[in-house]
Design an enzyme around this catalytic site. Structure first.
Site, short mmCIF file in Angstrom:
data_model
loop_
_atom_site.label_atom_id
_atom_site.label_comp_id
_atom_site.label_asym_id
_atom_site.label_seq_id
_atom_site.Cartn_x
_atom_site.Cartn_y
_atom_site.Cartn_z
N HIS A 124 -3.78 -5.00 0.32
CA HIS A 124 -3.33 -5.42 1.65
C HIS A 124 -3.36 -6.94 1.79
O HIS A 124 -4.32 -7.51 2.35
CB HIS A 124 -4.20 -4.77 2.73
N CYS A 178 0.82 -1.21 0.00
CA CYS A 178 0.00 0.00 0.00
C CYS A 178 0.86 1.27 0.00
O CYS A 178 1.44 1.60 -1.03
CB CYS A 178 -0.99 -0.03 1.16
N GLU A 213 -1.76 -8.76 3.79
CA GLU A 213 -1.68 -9.18 5.18
C GLU A 213 -3.06 -9.38 5.80
O GLU A 213 -3.19 -10.04 6.84
CB GLU A 213 -0.87 -8.18 6.01
#
Length: 264
Positions: free
Chosen positions: A239, A139, A241
């Site tokens: 994202h 990001c 994660e």
């Protein structure tokens, strides 16, 4: 001896399908991955204070992929010494990059910048790329990577594309489909068509020399960029994660393991 990005591994990590293998006991100690943290105001019990912190999803993803996460608070210096002690780095999300870094005036929608963090991460990235350390940028991270190499950013994406699809309800990640470039690293890892989590109001505008766009949203927004060669210098606008799909982190760990072996 650690080398720069001209170094290309003689044998890249072995893939299984489109996913590189993470750690195993036979591979030796798990690679150490530096994760750049935030410095923000936080509340702990009765205390409200500035804190060096990171969403746990980043460290969990590194652990699941077979690495050892070490938080790097963006204060002070010592970036060269840090790079000498880690095997890979994650440039995490967070506040907007100061537009002065890419020669622009701050727009009205660019409200939260962290000059101290910018300075720390630009220096860390310079040291990492000088020795070929594997870098995974998430990001804000891919935006920083682009700016550091000479590119620019759109300061408020909805103004450019006419929709807030990349920036849903505050505190909620949206879901977007991205299309990847055939033959690119990102295509090898996540496939030609992937559903991803996103939440950003800025994006790459002019792509830096030395980077190639390798994934796009349906509206044409650049969603991934990477450098040529076998070394790992790759960023995504989404994202990963926040997903249970750890393939991108597993790829970072595989390259970090190779880097440590080649440079030990």
């Amino acid at each position: 001896m650690r080398r720069g990005w001209s170094w290309l591994p003689s044998t890249p990590p072995s893939p299984i399908g489109s996913v590189f293998v993470g750690s195993s006991d036979s591979d030796g100690p798990a690679p150490v991955i530096g994760v750049v943290s935030y410095v923000e105001s936080a509340t702990f019990g009765v205390w409200e204070t500035d804190a060096a912190l990171i969403p746990r999803s980043y460290v969990d993803a590194v652990v699941r992929a077979g690495g050892i996460p070490v938080l790097l608070p963006p204060v002070g210096g010592g970036q060269r010494e840090i790079v000498a002690r880690i095997d890979g780095v994650v440039l995490s999300g967070g506040a907007d990059i100061d537009p002065a870094r890419y020669g622009a005036e701050r727009a009205e929608r660019t409200k939260v910048v962290r000059p101290e963090r910018d300075a720390y991460e630009f220096a860390l990235l310079a040291e990492a790329t000088a020795v070929g350390l594997p870098v995974f940028a998430v990001c804000r991270g891919v935006q920083l990577l682009n700016v550091a190499l000479g590119g620019t950013l759109m300061q408020h994406l909805p103004d450019a594309i006419g929709t807030s699809a990349h920036l849903p309800t505050p505190g909620v990640y949206g879901s977007r489909r991205v299309t990847t470039l055939s033959g690119s690293k990102i295509d090898d890892i996540v496939g030609a068509d992937a559903q991803v989590h996103c939440h950003h109001h800025q994006a790459i505008d002019r792509l830096a020399d030395g980077l190639h766009a390798t994934a796009w949203a349906e509206d044409g927004t650049i969603e991934a960029a990477e450098a040529d060669g076998d070394a790992f210098l790759l960023g995504v606008q989404w994202h990963p994660e926040e997903s249970i799909d750890d393939r991108l982190f597993a790829e970072l760990i595989a390259y970090a393991r190779r880097y440590r072996t080649e440079n030990s």
